[in-house]
Design an enzyme around this catalytic site. Structure first.
Site, PDB file in Angstrom:
ATOM      1  N   HIS A  17       0.833  -1.205   0.000  1.00 55.68           N
ATOM      2  CA  HIS A  17       0.000   0.000   0.000  1.00 55.68           C
ATOM      3  C   HIS A  17       0.869   1.257   0.000  1.00 55.68           C
ATOM      4  CE1 HIS A  17      -3.585   2.432   1.025  1.00 55.68           C
ATOM      5  NE2 HIS A  17      -2.706   3.181   1.683  1.00 55.68           N
ATOM      6  N   GLU A  18       1.828   1.320   0.923  1.00 56.72           N
ATOM      7  CA  GLU A  18       2.679   2.506   1.012  1.00 56.72           C
ATOM      8  C   GLU A  18       3.590   2.632  -0.198  1.00 56.72           C
ATOM      9  OE1 GLU A  18       2.099   4.752   3.088  1.00 56.72           O
ATOM     10  OE2 GLU A  18       0.670   3.566   4.267  1.00 56.72           O
ATOM     11  N   HIS A  21       1.857   4.597  -2.926  1.00 59.01           N
ATOM     12  CA  HIS A  21       1.994   6.047  -2.750  1.00 59.01           C
ATOM     13  C   HIS A  21       3.405   6.507  -3.138  1.00 59.01           C
ATOM     14  CE1 HIS A  21      -1.859   6.328  -0.863  1.00 59.01           C
ATOM     15  NE2 HIS A  21      -1.510   5.681   0.240  1.00 59.01           N
TER      16      HIS A  21
END
Length: 347
Positions: A17-18, A21
């Site tokens: 997920h990170e 980004h």
């Protein structure tokens, strides 16, 4: 062993997920101050260029710090980017979680030899629904009470959630056939208990079928998240029924440990991990302050307000909203973790 695997898998879900980004921000030439996996004190740090990479002691979390809520004179700061750059960066984390969920489902279905289709293959003796004005062999369930049928398991799920009278649509010879206000109950007694009275068709798990079942399973997981949220809002389940990282790891351990074989354990762990990945993708895009969806929502509101007032809003006010949302989320997480630990002790 399964506890370790569950913790690692949970860490991977957060890291992916990170990374979504982080990678999107780098592609958009946006400054990233820190990329961290885990929360709490750092056990490893490395500065490379403008970005600090860190591994923190608690595996349940992570962040990609871009100075989202701070004024900055740096033209590469997140706050100084245009709407679409911000939008893609904020959505990239959930997108990567969804992609990971789909990949895990692909791996899960790779060894499959056949799939049970929501298509009537035959009727048991005494089934009252085999007639010219009811079901026929070859009927594919398309929807029940407006809910699209993706998998065979959807049929029993929506029949159980109903009140015995349903609006059912089936596909017969390529055309939709509708049954309005159809009464349907478990009317046939078998050694396994009461059944509706029809059996299912099994199809060959060729490449096309695996791709179709992968996508249908992803859609089913997405819908289960929305159904769960609906049950929470309507009071069918309570906050006490929610599980946090500790509860999820415990459930994954139970799923793996109770499997009849290693192959079954792997399948179950992949299934559970894929569901959690898609769950995270959807939950993170809810319009709640401090979540990615909350940031996207407030960003849209900011664009509308600035267009009307023709004045740029100070990002610190949005930061206050997200800080308040983060405090509430942390309190909720603490409450859920307390319940998880209490269940472990008493269970």
């Amino acid at each position: 062993m399964y506890i370790v695997i569950a913790i690692l898998m949970f860490g991977i879900l957060i890291a992916i997920h990170e990374f979504g980004h982080f990678a999107t921000a780098k592609l958009c030439r946006v400054r990233v101050d820190e990329f961290a996996i885990g929360m709490g004190p750092a056990i490893f740090k490395k500065q490379k260029g403008e970005t600090q990479y860190s591994l923190r002691i608690l595996p349940f979390g992570g962040f990609c710090a871009m100075g989202e809520d701070e004024e900055s004179d740096d033209p590469r700061a997140f706050v100084n980017q245009g709407f679409w750059k911000k939008f893609f960066i904020l959505c990239a984390g959930s997108f990567m979680n969804f992609v990971l969920g789909v990949v895990l489902i692909v791996i899960m279905y790779a060894p499959a030899q056949g799939f049970i289709e929501p298509v009537i293959g035959d009727f048991l003796d005494g089934c009252p629904y085999n007639s010219s004005d009811a079901f026929q062999v070859g009927d594919r369930f398309y929807s029940i009470d407006g809910h699209r049928i993706y998998l065979n398991s959807d049929v029993s799920m929506f029949l159980e959630r109903g009140d015995g009278v349903y609006d059912i649509v089936v596909i017969r010879d390529g055309e939709k056939v509708e049954f309005s206000d159809m009464e349907l109950t478990r009317a046939v007694e078998t050694e396994q208990g009461m059944k509706y009275g029809f059996t299912w068709t099994i199809s060959e798990a060729n490449f096309g079928a695996k791709l179709r079942y992968t996508w249908n399973t992803a859609m089913e997981f997405s819908r289960l998240v929305w159904l769960g949220l609906g049950d929470l809002i309507h009071g069918a389940v309570g906050v006490d029924d929610m599980a946090g990282p500790v509860g999820i790891v415990d459930m994954m351990n139970e799923v793996g440990s109770s499997a009849a074989s290693t192959a079954d354990a792997i399948y179950s762990m992949l299934y559970f991990s894929a569901f959690i990945a898609i769950n995270l993708a959807i939950m993170n895009m809810l319009p709640i302050p401090a979540l990615d969806g909350g940031r996207v929502f407030l960003m849209i509101v900011t664009v509308i307000v600035e267009a009307i007032t023709r004045r740029r809003l100070d990002p610190k006010y949005e930061g206050y909203i997200h800080a308040g949302g983060m405090i509430l989320l942390l309190l909720l997480m603490a409450f859920i973790m307390y319940n998880d630990i209490a269940r472990l002790i008493t269970g």
